[in-house]
Write a protein that holds these residues in place. Structure first.
Motif, PDB file in Angstrom:
ATOM      1  N   ALA A 126       0.828  -1.218   0.000  1.00 28.44           N
ATOM      2  CA  ALA A 126       0.000   0.000   0.000  1.00 28.44           C
ATOM      3  C   ALA A 126       0.857   1.260   0.000  1.00 28.44           C
ATOM      4  O   ALA A 126       1.976   1.275   0.505  1.00 28.44           O
ATOM      5  CB  ALA A 126      -0.925  -0.006   1.209  1.00 28.44           C
ATOM      6  N   CYS A 127       0.294   2.326  -0.562  1.00 27.87           N
ATOM      7  CA  CYS A 127       0.968   3.623  -0.620  1.00 27.87           C
ATOM      8  C   CYS A 127       0.573   4.475   0.583  1.00 27.87           C
ATOM      9  O   CYS A 127      -0.593   4.493   0.994  1.00 27.87           O
ATOM     10  CB  CYS A 127       0.571   4.332  -1.912  1.00 27.87           C
ATOM     11  SG  CYS A 127       1.264   5.994  -2.085  1.00 27.87           S
ATOM     12  N   VAL A 128       1.525   5.204   1.130  1.00 26.90           N
ATOM     13  CA  VAL A 128       1.248   6.042   2.306  1.00 26.90           C
ATOM     14  C   VAL A 128       0.324   7.218   1.966  1.00 26.90           C
ATOM     15  O   VAL A 128      -0.264   7.828   2.859  1.00 26.90           O
ATOM     16  CB  VAL A 128       2.555   6.584   2.927  1.00 26.90           C
ATOM     17  CG1 VAL A 128       3.409   5.444   3.471  1.00 26.90           C
ATOM     18  CG2 VAL A 128       3.339   7.422   1.915  1.00 26.90           C
ATOM     19  N   LEU A 129       0.175   7.532   0.686  1.00 30.02           N
ATOM     20  CA  LEU A 129      -0.669   8.654   0.265  1.00 30.02           C
ATOM     21  C   LEU A 129      -2.084   8.217  -0.110  1.00 30.02           C
ATOM     22  O   LEU A 129      -2.895   9.043  -0.539  1.00 30.02           O
ATOM     23  CB  LEU A 129      -0.036   9.360  -0.942  1.00 30.02           C
ATOM     24  CG  LEU A 129       1.350   9.974  -0.726  1.00 30.02           C
ATOM     25  CD1 LEU A 129       1.893  10.527  -2.038  1.00 30.02           C
ATOM     26  CD2 LEU A 129       1.300  11.070   0.332  1.00 30.02           C
ATOM     27  N   ARG A 130      -2.406   6.954   0.058  1.00 29.22           N
ATOM     28  CA  ARG A 130      -3.648   6.406  -0.496  1.00 29.22           C
ATOM     29  C   ARG A 130      -4.910   7.071   0.023  1.00 29.22           C
ATOM     30  O   ARG A 130      -5.939   7.063  -0.665  1.00 29.22           O
ATOM     31  CB  ARG A 130      -3.716   4.894  -0.241  1.00 29.22           C
ATOM     32  CG  ARG A 130      -3.737   4.481   1.219  1.00 29.22           C
ATOM     33  CD  ARG A 130      -3.556   2.963   1.348  1.00 29.22           C
ATOM     34  NE  ARG A 130      -3.580   2.490   2.729  1.00 29.22           N
ATOM     35  CZ  ARG A 130      -2.550   2.550   3.545  1.00 29.22           C
ATOM     36  NH1 ARG A 130      -1.405   3.088   3.146  1.00 29.22           N
ATOM     37  NH2 ARG A 130      -2.642   2.077   4.769  1.00 29.22           N
ATOM     38  N   ARG A 131      -4.873   7.645   1.226  1.00 21.58           N
ATOM     39  CA  ARG A 131      -6.066   8.304   1.782  1.00 21.58           C
ATOM     40  C   ARG A 131      -6.007   9.824   1.642  1.00 21.58           C
ATOM     41  O   ARG A 131      -6.864  10.525   2.182  1.00 21.58           O
ATOM     42  CB  ARG A 131      -6.236   7.906   3.256  1.00 21.58           C
ATOM     43  CG  ARG A 131      -6.512   6.421   3.457  1.00 21.58           C
ATOM     44  CD  ARG A 131      -6.865   6.104   4.903  1.00 21.58           C
ATOM     45  NE  ARG A 131      -7.085   4.678   5.080  1.00 21.58           N
ATOM     46  CZ  ARG A 131      -6.151   3.796   5.448  1.00 21.58           C
ATOM     47  NH1 ARG A 131      -4.911   4.226   5.691  1.00 21.58           N
ATOM     48  NH2 ARG A 131      -6.418   2.519   5.575  1.00 21.58           N
ATOM     49  N   LYS A 132      -5.024  10.320   0.941  1.00 22.65           N
ATOM     50  CA  LYS A 132      -4.831  11.761   0.828  1.00 22.65           C
ATOM     51  C   LYS A 132      -5.179  12.321  -0.550  1.00 22.65           C
ATOM     52  O   LYS A 132      -5.201  13.538  -0.732  1.00 22.65           O
ATOM     53  CB  LYS A 132      -3.383  12.119   1.174  1.00 22.65           C
ATOM     54  CG  LYS A 132      -3.015  11.778   2.616  1.00 22.65           C
ATOM     55  CD  LYS A 132      -1.595  12.191   2.938  1.00 22.65           C
ATOM     56  CE  LYS A 132      -1.255  11.853   4.388  1.00 22.65           C
ATOM     57  NZ  LYS A 132       0.129  12.257   4.734  1.00 22.65           N
ATOM     58  N   ASP A 133      -5.431  11.449  -1.497  1.00 20.06           N
ATOM     59  CA  ASP A 133      -5.789  11.922  -2.837  1.00 20.06           C
ATOM     60  C   ASP A 133      -6.648  10.870  -3.537  1.00 20.06           C
ATOM     61  O   ASP A 133      -7.182   9.975  -2.876  1.00 20.06           O
ATOM     62  CB  ASP A 133      -4.527  12.275  -3.645  1.00 20.06           C
ATOM     63  CG  ASP A 133      -3.694  11.041  -3.989  1.00 20.06           C
ATOM     64  OD1 ASP A 133      -4.060   9.924  -3.582  1.00 20.06           O
ATOM     65  OD2 ASP A 133      -2.668  11.191  -4.684  1.00 20.06           O
ATOM     66  N   GLN A 134      -6.771  10.976  -4.846  1.00 12.58           N
ATOM     67  CA  GLN A 134      -7.681  10.091  -5.596  1.00 12.58           C
ATOM     68  C   GLN A 134      -6.951   9.157  -6.561  1.00 12.58           C
ATOM     69  O   GLN A 134      -7.570   8.590  -7.454  1.00 12.58           O
ATOM     70  CB  GLN A 134      -8.685  10.951  -6.369  1.00 12.58           C
ATOM     71  CG  GLN A 134      -9.595  11.787  -5.485  1.00 12.58           C
ATOM     72  CD  GLN A 134     -10.467  12.721  -6.302  1.00 12.58           C
ATOM     73  OE1 GLN A 134      -9.980  13.673  -6.907  1.00 12.58           O
ATOM     74  NE2 GLN A 134     -11.759  12.428  -6.338  1.00 12.58           N
ATOM     75  N   ALA A 135      -5.665   8.981  -6.365  1.00 15.63           N
ATOM     76  CA  ALA A 135      -4.911   8.098  -7.260  1.00 15.63           C
ATOM     77  C   ALA A 135      -5.481   6.691  -7.254  1.00 15.63           C
ATOM     78  O   ALA A 135      -5.607   6.047  -8.307  1.00 15.63           O
ATOM     79  CB  ALA A 135      -3.438   8.070  -6.865  1.00 15.63           C
ATOM     80  N   GLU A 136      -5.855   6.208  -6.076  1.00 14.43           N
ATOM     81  CA  GLU A 136      -6.364   4.836  -5.991  1.00 14.43           C
ATOM     82  C   GLU A 136      -7.708   4.672  -6.697  1.00 14.43           C
ATOM     83  O   GLU A 136      -8.025   3.582  -7.180  1.00 14.43           O
ATOM     84  CB  GLU A 136      -6.481   4.403  -4.529  1.00 14.43           C
ATOM     85  CG  GLU A 136      -5.144   4.177  -3.845  1.00 14.43           C
ATOM     86  CD  GLU A 136      -4.344   3.033  -4.465  1.00 14.43           C
ATOM     87  OE1 GLU A 136      -4.962   2.012  -4.850  1.00 14.43           O
ATOM     88  OE2 GLU A 136      -3.120   3.168  -4.575  1.00 14.43           O
ATOM     89  N   GLU A 137      -8.486   5.736  -6.780  1.00  7.95           N
ATOM     90  CA  GLU A 137      -9.753   5.656  -7.525  1.00  7.95           C
ATOM     91  C   GLU A 137      -9.479   5.391  -9.005  1.00  7.95           C
ATOM     92  O   GLU A 137     -10.171   4.590  -9.652  1.00  7.95           O
ATOM     93  CB  GLU A 137     -10.549   6.951  -7.358  1.00  7.95           C
ATOM     94  CG  GLU A 137     -11.044   7.199  -5.931  1.00  7.95           C
ATOM     95  CD  GLU A 137     -11.801   8.504  -5.812  1.00  7.95           C
ATOM     96  OE1 GLU A 137     -12.500   8.877  -6.782  1.00  7.95           O
ATOM     97  OE2 GLU A 137     -11.679   9.162  -4.765  1.00  7.95           O
ATOM     98  N   LEU A 138      -8.460   6.056  -9.538  1.00  8.37           N
ATOM     99  CA  LEU A 138      -8.082   5.832 -10.926  1.00  8.37           C
ATOM    100  C   LEU A 138      -7.511   4.428 -11.126  1.00  8.37           C
ATOM    101  O   LEU A 138      -7.816   3.754 -12.118  1.00  8.37           O
ATOM    102  CB  LEU A 138      -7.065   6.881 -11.373  1.00  8.37           C
ATOM    103  CG  LEU A 138      -7.610   8.271 -11.707  1.00  8.37           C
ATOM    104  CD1 LEU A 138      -6.473   9.263 -11.879  1.00  8.37           C
ATOM    105  CD2 LEU A 138      -8.469   8.225 -12.968  1.00  8.37           C
ATOM    106  N   PHE A 139      -6.699   3.986 -10.183  1.00  9.52           N
ATOM    107  CA  PHE A 139      -6.140   2.637 -10.297  1.00  9.52           C
ATOM    108  C   PHE A 139      -7.244   1.575 -10.252  1.00  9.52           C
ATOM    109  O   PHE A 139      -7.175   0.568 -10.957  1.00  9.52           O
ATOM    110  CB  PHE A 139      -5.115   2.377  -9.194  1.00  9.52           C
ATOM    111  CG  PHE A 139      -3.823   3.119  -9.371  1.00  9.52           C
ATOM    112  CD1 PHE A 139      -3.168   3.122 -10.591  1.00  9.52           C
ATOM    113  CD2 PHE A 139      -3.255   3.815  -8.315  1.00  9.52           C
ATOM    114  CE1 PHE A 139      -1.958   3.817 -10.765  1.00  9.52           C
ATOM    115  CE2 PHE A 139      -2.058   4.500  -8.465  1.00  9.52           C
ATOM    116  CZ  PHE A 139      -1.409   4.504  -9.694  1.00  9.52           C
ATOM    117  N   ALA A 140      -8.253   1.808  -9.437  1.00  4.94           N
ATOM    118  CA  ALA A 140      -9.369   0.859  -9.350  1.00  4.94           C
ATOM    119  C   ALA A 140     -10.084   0.748 -10.691  1.00  4.94           C
ATOM    120  O   ALA A 140     -10.481  -0.357 -11.115  1.00  4.94           O
ATOM    121  CB  ALA A 140     -10.339   1.282  -8.255  1.00  4.94           C
ATOM    122  N   LEU A 141     -10.249   1.870 -11.379  1.00  8.70           N
ATOM    123  CA  LEU A 141     -10.872   1.839 -12.700  1.00  8.70           C
ATOM    124  C   LEU A 141     -10.028   1.044 -13.682  1.00  8.70           C
ATOM    125  O   LEU A 141     -10.556   0.256 -14.487  1.00  8.70           O
ATOM    126  CB  LEU A 141     -11.063   3.266 -13.214  1.00  8.70           C
ATOM    127  CG  LEU A 141     -12.059   4.152 -12.462  1.00  8.70           C
ATOM    128  CD1 LEU A 141     -12.019   5.576 -13.011  1.00  8.70           C
ATOM    129  CD2 LEU A 141     -13.473   3.588 -12.561  1.00  8.70           C
TER     130      LEU A 141
END
Length: 205
Positions: free
Chosen positions: A65-80
């Motif tokens: 996991a990335c330490v920034l995962r709850r601070k931005d929306q990068a993971e939303e894009l990765f999920a797509l």
């Protein structure tokens, strides 16, 4: 195996809305739909993505996991991207490369590289899929105009079990409306949509 979406994912990578690469994205989506498929167009610029810290915390985390995962929306894009049966990147070329917002998101995929290196089961469970790109350059010349963007996308997508097909490169599309005024470019974008839907059907079988 993780469940895939039923829509082709089309990513608009430009900083500017309404430009030639956005026009390409809409044409690709039209090509998908005319072939009987479903398309989802998403603009990277609409998501907040922080720059990778190069901290290597993902290498040590049990789930990468990335330490920034709850601070931005990068993971939303990765999920797509993870859920897409096929994906198309529609992007302008800036200095022989992808735009900085898109590249910042790509840099954040370091955690997927680490997950693949470590053999994390959750990532290896994703099926092999096909990726595509429509790269739009303002310059009419340049033998390697699209090469930097192609290589970046190729090695980014490897970590998601997505193989990049040879990109469609459209040259000399600098001013708004240039792409739509070129019937050959329009046809190539529509054909790319049809190809992306055919690939998606193969992944969904």
């Amino acid at each position: 195996m993780p469940e895939l979406d039923t829509s082709v994912l089309i990513l608009e990578c430009s900083h500017r809305a309404g430009g030639n690469s956005d026009a390409a994205a809409e044409l690709v989506a039209r090509g998908v739909r005319e072939a009987g498929g479903s398309a989802r167009v998403v603009a990277v610029r609409d998501y907040s993505v922080l720059a990778c810290l190069a901290c290597r915390a993902c290498a040590k985390h049990k789930d990468s996991a990335c330490v920034l995962r709850r601070k931005d929306q990068a993971e939303e894009l990765f999920a797509l991207l993870l859920a897409a049966p096929s994906v198309v990147f529609c992007s302008p070329v800036y200095f022989y490369a992808l735009p900085s917002l898109c590249k910042t998101w790509i840099d954040r995929s370091q955690r997927f590289w680490e997950a693949k290196r470590k053999g994390d089961a959750w990532l290896l469970a994703y099926p092999e899929r096909q990726g595509f790109a429509c790269l739009v350059g303002g310059q009419p010349m340049g033998q390697k105009l699209f090469e930097g963007a192609r290589l970046t996308l190729k090695y980014f997508l490897v970590n998601f079990a997505v193989a990049l097909a040879e990109p469609v490169g459209l040259r000399g599309k600098d001013e708004p409306g240039d792409l739509l005024a070129d019937p050959l470019a329009v046809d190539r974008a529509l054909a790319l949509g049809r190809e992306a839907w055919a690939a998606a059907q193969g992944a969904l079988k």
